[in-house]
Design a protein around this motif. Structure first.
Motif, PDB file in Angstrom:
ATOM      1  N   LEU A 114       0.837  -1.200   0.000  1.00 24.00           N
ATOM      2  CA  LEU A 114       0.000   0.000   0.000  1.00 24.00           C
ATOM      3  C   LEU A 114       0.873   1.253   0.000  1.00 24.00           C
ATOM      4  CD1 LEU A 114      -2.895   1.270   0.254  1.00 24.00           C
ATOM      5  CD2 LEU A 114      -2.334   1.561   2.674  1.00 24.00           C
TER       6      LEU A 114
ATOM      7  N   THR B  12      -3.936   7.027  -3.163  1.00 27.21           N
ATOM      8  CA  THR B  12      -3.743   5.596  -2.941  1.00 27.21           C
ATOM      9  C   THR B  12      -3.074   4.937  -4.139  1.00 27.21           C
ATOM     10  OG1 THR B  12      -5.723   5.517  -1.551  1.00 27.21           O
ATOM     11  CG2 THR B  12      -4.922   3.419  -2.424  1.00 27.21           C
TER      12      THR B  12
ATOM     13  N   TRP C 201      -2.351   0.915  -4.491  1.00 28.56           N
ATOM     14  CA  TRP C 201      -2.308  -0.446  -3.954  1.00 28.56           C
ATOM     15  C   TRP C 201      -1.775  -1.361  -5.048  1.00 28.56           C
ATOM     16  CZ3 TRP C 201      -2.033  -3.744  -0.211  1.00 28.56           C
ATOM     17  CH2 TRP C 201      -2.464  -5.062  -0.364  1.00 28.56           C
TER      18      TRP C 201
ATOM     19  N   ASP D 150      -8.703  -5.548  -3.263  1.00 28.85           N
ATOM     20  CA  ASP D 150      -9.096  -4.165  -3.559  1.00 28.85           C
ATOM     21  C   ASP D 150     -10.245  -3.711  -2.660  1.00 28.85           C
ATOM     22  OD1 ASP D 150      -7.208  -4.240  -5.526  1.00 28.85           O
ATOM     23  OD2 ASP D 150      -8.581  -3.884  -7.202  1.00 28.85           O
TER      24      ASP D 150
ATOM     25  N   VAL E 180      -9.174  -2.528   0.690  1.00 34.21           N
ATOM     26  CA  VAL E 180      -8.535  -1.210   0.628  1.00 34.21           C
ATOM     27  C   VAL E 180      -9.602  -0.119   0.536  1.00 34.21           C
ATOM     28  CG1 VAL E 180      -7.007   0.280  -0.718  1.00 34.21           C
ATOM     29  CG2 VAL E 180      -6.421  -2.131  -0.399  1.00 34.21           C
TER      30      VAL E 180
END
Length: 421
Positions: A203, A232, A234, A241, A244
């Motif tokens: 992340l 963000t 990731w 996903d 997150v």
């Protein structure tokens, strides 16, 4: 910001041009400014009465997908490098604006979205071709000219002109990325602090404080209003996903969001149009070991008085892989820091310079009690020469010794300068 008038500009096309230019500047005692991506906020890429050595035409790249490496010439931008490596599903840590040059960013350390997972840009440097103050070309790595290889990984442009960089590449193709906007509230920053401390290293999440930009997914009522944005990136498995996204939703009231799957290079282009060429910039930087409640109060105070739409304060997390490198393994000294902060006032009108710069200086001064003595050299301004020793901390004296050996006359001085005496 910088209206300077060099006597000569050389647009180098190869190493021979670089060697000739360095030799000419040394023989004629000319100030020498080395220009890569032209992102030097202090204006080190130009000079008065001297020679500007521009590398902008030296942009060759060669990816070796089997070795997971890329060699890139010193005039490349991160857009160039990311485009070339993305074809193979590979990437390395780079800047967050596509037009940033690879050279300046890497030589100062190199922060980006992949730092927590892959380390700094300089941590991924395998070798470099460097033209010294004598005009000699040296190939530097762990076994050849190891002192210079150590110094250029964080020591800036003090030791020569790097004509090509060889980087280690990582398997990074599509990522989940984009901005999420929140109100400028302490709870959002506290929740972010907790999240990043426990988050997987895949992340990348940079926290910004800015004025709401005129984006279609941000309600018009928030345009021009102080907000927090979490950028963000990731790079972990796509099947995570949702987790997150859910964690982003729990940071605070979401005002607007555009987070989606995209090729990695795209994340570094999202704000290019909001920061066009021609703006005025003045930066201040600091390292912090923790984002304390007291520091959060300072960020809220100055964030509420953000002077211009293009301005932003960014907190780059530098834990994870960055901290697994010893503090004396490269010239980048602050391996115990968890955030690198840049206070970045930017504005279009020259008449507004004094107001914006005063805001940035006062903001930085207010953060001092909650920050380390030094900061990231790529976030330093032209008036930060007195901070060089603090920026390199325990590594400064070794850098001075290497400077004495390889550039005793301080030819390469238009930078955050490590003086040879």
């Amino acid at each position: 910001m910088h209206d300077r008038h060099p006597r000569l500009i050389v647009q180098a096309v190869d190493v021979a041009d670089v060697m000739a230019s360095v030799t000419f500047a040394r023989k004629h005692d000319l100030p020498l400014a080395v220009r890569g991506g032209a992102h030097s906020v202090p204006g080190f890429g130009t000079c008065d009465g001297g020679l500007v050595l521009s590398l902008e035409r030296m942009r060759g790249l060669r990816v070796d997908p089997e070795a997971h490496s890329v060699r890139a010439e010193g005039g490349c931008t991160w857009a160039d490098l990311n485009h070339a490596t993305a074809a193979f599903g590979l990437a390395t840590t780079g800047g967050i604006v596509s037009s940033t040059g690879i050279a300046g960013l890497t030589l100062g350390g190199g922060l980006g979205f992949l730092s927590r997972r892959c380390g700094l840009s300089c941590d991924n440097l395998l070798s470099a071709d460097l033209v010294t103050a004598e005009g000699r070309l040296l190939t530097c790595d762990e076994n050849r000219h190891a002192d210079l290889f150590w110094a250029i990984r964080g020591g800036g442009g003090n030791f020569g002109v790097v004509t090509s960089f060889e980087y280690r590449l990582h398997d990074v193709a599509d990522i989940l990325g984009g901005p999420t906007f929140y109100p400028l509230e302490a709870e959002v920053m506290r929740h972010y602090r907790e999240w990043i401390a426990e988050a997987p290293e895949a992340l990348g999440a940079i926290l910004g404080i800015t004025l709401g930009p005129p984006l279609p997914f941000l309600p018009e009522a928030w345009h021009g209003q102080p907000v927090i944005v979490v950028l963000t990136c990731w790079s972990g498995p796509a099947d995570e996903d949702r987790a997150v996204r859910e964690r982003l939703d729990r940071l605070g009231p979401v005002l607007g969001q555009s987070v989606q799957r995209m090729p990695y290079p795209v994340i570094n282009t999202l704000f290019d149009e909001l920061l066009p060429a021609g703006l005025h910039h003045y930066w201040k930087g600091c390292f912090t070991r923790e984002l304390s409640d007291e520091a959060i109060d300072v960020h809220l105070d100055f964030g509420a008085r953000m002077p211009c739409l293009q301005s932003a304060t960014l907190l780059f997390p530098i834990d994870g892989a960055c901290q697994r490198v010893a503090p004396d393994a490269t010239a980048f000294a602050y391996r115990d820091a968890t955030f690198a902060t840049v206070i970045g006032p930017s504005w279009p009108e020259p008449a507004d310079s004094e107001h914006n710069m005063a805001w940035g200086r006062a903001y930085h001064e207010a953060l001092r009690p909650y920050s380390e003595e030094g900061g990231y050299v790529n976030f330093m301004s032209g008036d930060d020469a007195d901070r060089v020793r603090a920026n390199y901390r325990q590594n400064h004296d070794r850098l001075v010794e290497i400077k004495r050996r390889h550039d005793p006359t301080n030819l390469f001085r238009l930078n955050q300068n490590i003086a040879p005496s």
